[in-house]
Scaffold this active site. Structure first.
Site: not given
Ligand code: SP5
Ligand code: ZN
Length: 343
Positions: A159, A283, A193, A195
């Site tokens: 991120h 995740d 991931d 995200h």
């Protein structure tokens, strides 16, 4: 049979964010040192499969090639936060007009894009060593010493972008690894991931030598909310070299493998890279408290096998994954899927 080299440094455990706020509630911070310990223990249990290497230092230049100097200065400013105290950025200025001072910790909000990514006196140490693990894993692959390497990077990185941090990420470990491999060839980054890897996308958005692909939950409902949509395809020279793939909540192995085989693999193969980087978050696990996919521990091995079928020298960088108890087993399962690359 060769072993998969694993890069980790115990200094990465120094940073222990305590809390974040979700919907106004103070919750225990999900990005814990126990995550790294879960992975470390699981890898250590299989000494015939993994060769754990203590990560050496990263040259400051390698950080500066990916991040701007103000961001780096801010983290060093954070080293002056009193022991035991945490700074949660809470003032987010209008970036167009504000004059940030990275020597003033109260200006930290200028350099970040969420409130879940706190700073303390150990952030710099842990984030730098996490980046070092990614950098040296990439170097190992770039030198041809191994066809696959794993960086137990923690805190995570995907991120973080050139000038700002967020989403529990401070330095973009995968981007730092990619810059290192770029010295030797073209690089594809596949981000698995849960995200969207907004930082990695941003850093290489105008770049046609680094292909970035991210498979993730719908940003309409999930972090990072502001990016990760299929229309974001890159710009300038980089147009056509960024790809975002959204899978519905509840997705399990079947749609995941279909996406890899029908979209991701052809795109990577068409690009003809010299190296593959996998930004590997777990995740996507069925029990993950943050993500909403439904992958099982065994599924990660299958996903690894499909990614290994591209047959590129591969660097795996650890990203998210918050169901700590099973995180290590999930990483081991995934890396076993990649073992084919060694033979
Ligand atoms: C590296 C990484 O995985 N960063 C993720 C940052 C996510 N931060 C926002 C977390 C919001 C948690 N919401 C819980 C929803 C439960 N379904
Ligand atoms: Zn994540």
């Amino acid at each position: 049979m060769d072993k998969i080299p694993v890069f980790f440094n115990i200094e990465q455990l120094n940073f222990q964010p305590k809390y974040e706020w979700v919907l106004g509630k103070k919750i225990k911070h999900p990005e814990t040192t126990r995550r790294a310990q879960s992975i470390y223990r699981a890898l250590k249990k299989e000494p015939e499969a993994f060769d754990i290497i203590t990560t050496p230092e990263i040259p400051l230049l390698a950080l500066r090639q990916t991040h701007n100097s103000q961001l780096i200065t801010l983290y060093s400013t954070a080293q002056n936060i009193p022991e035991g105290e945490t700074f949660h950025p809470c003032v987010f200025p209008q970036r167009k007009t504000a004059q940030p001072d990275p020597n003033n910790i109260n200006h930290a909000g200028f350099f970040c894009f969420d409130s879940g990514t706190p700073l303390n006196n150990n952030t710099w140490t842990a984030a730098t060593w996490s980046a070092a693990s990614a950098y040296h894993a990439a170097k190992q692959v770039g030198r041809g010493k191994s066809r696959v390497a794993y960086a137990l990077s923690r805190p995570p990185g995907h991120h973080a972008n050139k000038e700002s941090f967020g989403g529990y990420c401070y330095f973009n470990n995968a981007a730092i690894a990619a810059r290192e491999l770029r010295k030797k060839g073209r690089v594809a980054i596949v981000d698995i991931d849960f995200h969207h890897g907004n930082g990695t996308q941003d850093i290489f958005y105008e770049n046609d030598q680094v292909l970035t692909i991210s498979i993730h939950g719908n940003p309409k409902r999930h972090f990072p909310f502001f990016a990760g949509f299929p229309e974001e395809v890159g710009s300038g020279k980089g147009k056509g070299f960024n790809m975002n793939i959204i899978l519905p909540d509840g997705s399990g192995l079947k749609p995941y493998l279909k996406t890899l085989k029908t979209i991701v693999l052809p795109a990577v193969q068409h690009f003809e890279p010299d190296y593959l980087i996998i930004a590997a978050g777990f995740d996507t696990y069925i029990h993950d408290p943050i993500g909403s996919f439904e992958l099982s521990t065994q599924d990660y091995e299958k996903i690894g096998q499909v990614l290994a079928s591209i047959k590129l020298p591969t660097t795996v960088i650890q990203e998210g994954g918050y169901f700590t108890r099973d995180l290590g087993d999930n990483v081991v399962s995934f890396l076993k899927g990649l073992k084919g690359l060694l033979s």
